[in-house]
Design an enzyme around this catalytic site. Sequence first.
Site, mmCIF file in Angstrom:
data_model
loop_
_atom_site.group_PDB
_atom_site.id
_atom_site.type_symbol
_atom_site.label_atom_id
_atom_site.label_comp_id
_atom_site.label_asym_id
_atom_site.label_seq_id
_atom_site.Cartn_x
_atom_site.Cartn_y
_atom_site.Cartn_z
ATOM 1 C CB VAL A 83 -13.665 10.925 -45.385
ATOM 2 C CG1 VAL A 83 -12.185 11.941 -45.295
ATOM 3 C CG2 VAL A 83 -13.262 9.840 -46.261
ATOM 4 C CB ALA A 128 -17.260 14.685 -41.812
ATOM 5 C CE LYS A 129 -21.528 14.802 -48.630
ATOM 6 N NZ LYS A 129 -22.012 16.007 -48.861
ATOM 7 N N GLY A 130 -19.900 10.832 -45.482
ATOM 8 C CA GLY A 130 -19.913 9.511 -45.597
ATOM 9 C C GLY A 130 -20.431 8.919 -46.819
#
Length: 439
Positions: A83, A128-130
């Site tokens: 995201v 962001a992050k995953g």
Amino acid sequence: MAKSEKTNKHTSTNMASYIEPAPIGDKENPFESMMSRFNKAAEILGLDQETYEVLKNPDKQVIVSLPITMDNGKKKVFTGYRVIHSKILGPGKGGIRYDMDVTLDEVKALAAWMTWKCAVVDIPYGGAKGGIVCNPRAMSIGELERLTRAYTSALVDIFGPDQDIPAPDMGTGPREMAWLMDEYSKAQGKTVNAVVTGKPLVLGGSLGRVEATGRGVMATALKAMEKLKLNPSRATCAIQGFGNVGSNAGVLLEDRGLRVCAISDQTGGYWNDRGLDLQDAIDYRNKNGGLLEGYPNADKITNEELLTAKVDVLVPAAKEDVITQHNADKIQARLIVEGANGPTNAKADEIIHGKGITVIPDILANAGGVTVSYFEWVQNRIGYRWGLDRVNRRTDRVLTEAFDKVYETAVKYNVSMRLAAYIVAIGKVAETYKFRGGY
Ligand code: GLU
């Protein structure tokens, strides 16, 4: 156990079976927790509706299915997320989490927290992050490598040194970042080390990156103790989570004179009145893959007892939603320094504030990690390595300035440090958005 940016050796042979953390209280949706603070700060700032909508909604949400050949020859399909919450301040930035509890809402919250975190410490990144829904402790190195490469390949158009720059988070570390860099580089036909941070040193990682988050926890804790007139050499501390963040913060706080009386991992807590020998606990963890019920040299306590123990400083350094409306009232610490992202849910905020406990919020307290990630990216781009002294000096400066700004904002608006941090962050992103504009 704190699984943040793991340093444990994860091999299929020495792995004990994965023990889920005991649930503490009702789970609060982390995105709602983030939004409830965001809403309060937006109201204080008088944010206009248009900017509010822009900052509330993530820019991009990607879900990928990753079929992986497991060691038994069978295919297993994993779900991965990335995201990007905002690119207003710069390229997306944020870690990748390997954990069974990963959900889209969690990744959305973590991505937004990265936007606010980068803004608080004033580095030119968006958020962001995953994450991948998986249990890294139950997977072999080969399976983890195939999974990491498949994830990278699926997101090769999203990632990029000027687009979106991943890093380690819970369940991942330098090893996974090396695979990611290699897979991404192959797709570009050249080595691109600035696409990811938290790499091993030989691949362009930065000195000081591994301990950076813990160092930031220590630095912000000491600044807060100064304000509270708490003498470090007389203070006691409990640390929930004993992964990269918790153990490094613990050692550094111990170095500054604090007595760390309690630590915990997924198997529960360990208490020693005289203070634990943290290096001994780290050696035990590294040898056994965790504290594993059997850590000697301490008494066993529950995770709940650790969180509510009579200590001066509490460092939650594991994961979200451990300090809740159910246990907040029992917390005895005077200062909470959030090494984890989102360890206190929004419902607990007021109880904690009402009790007069100072909280150094996650988006400030654990920002040392992304700060050194930024320095790693800068070094990669100029093709030069800084010495450890320079990295540490600059990180300390960034965190000190951020702390002072948040503190002044808390005084100015007569709000908690958490709300002040959101006010600083949202104010900065909103101001930048005004200049950039939209369609
Ligand atoms: N995962 C870390 C965090 O939550 C580091 C992120 C980064 O370095 O990009 O802050």
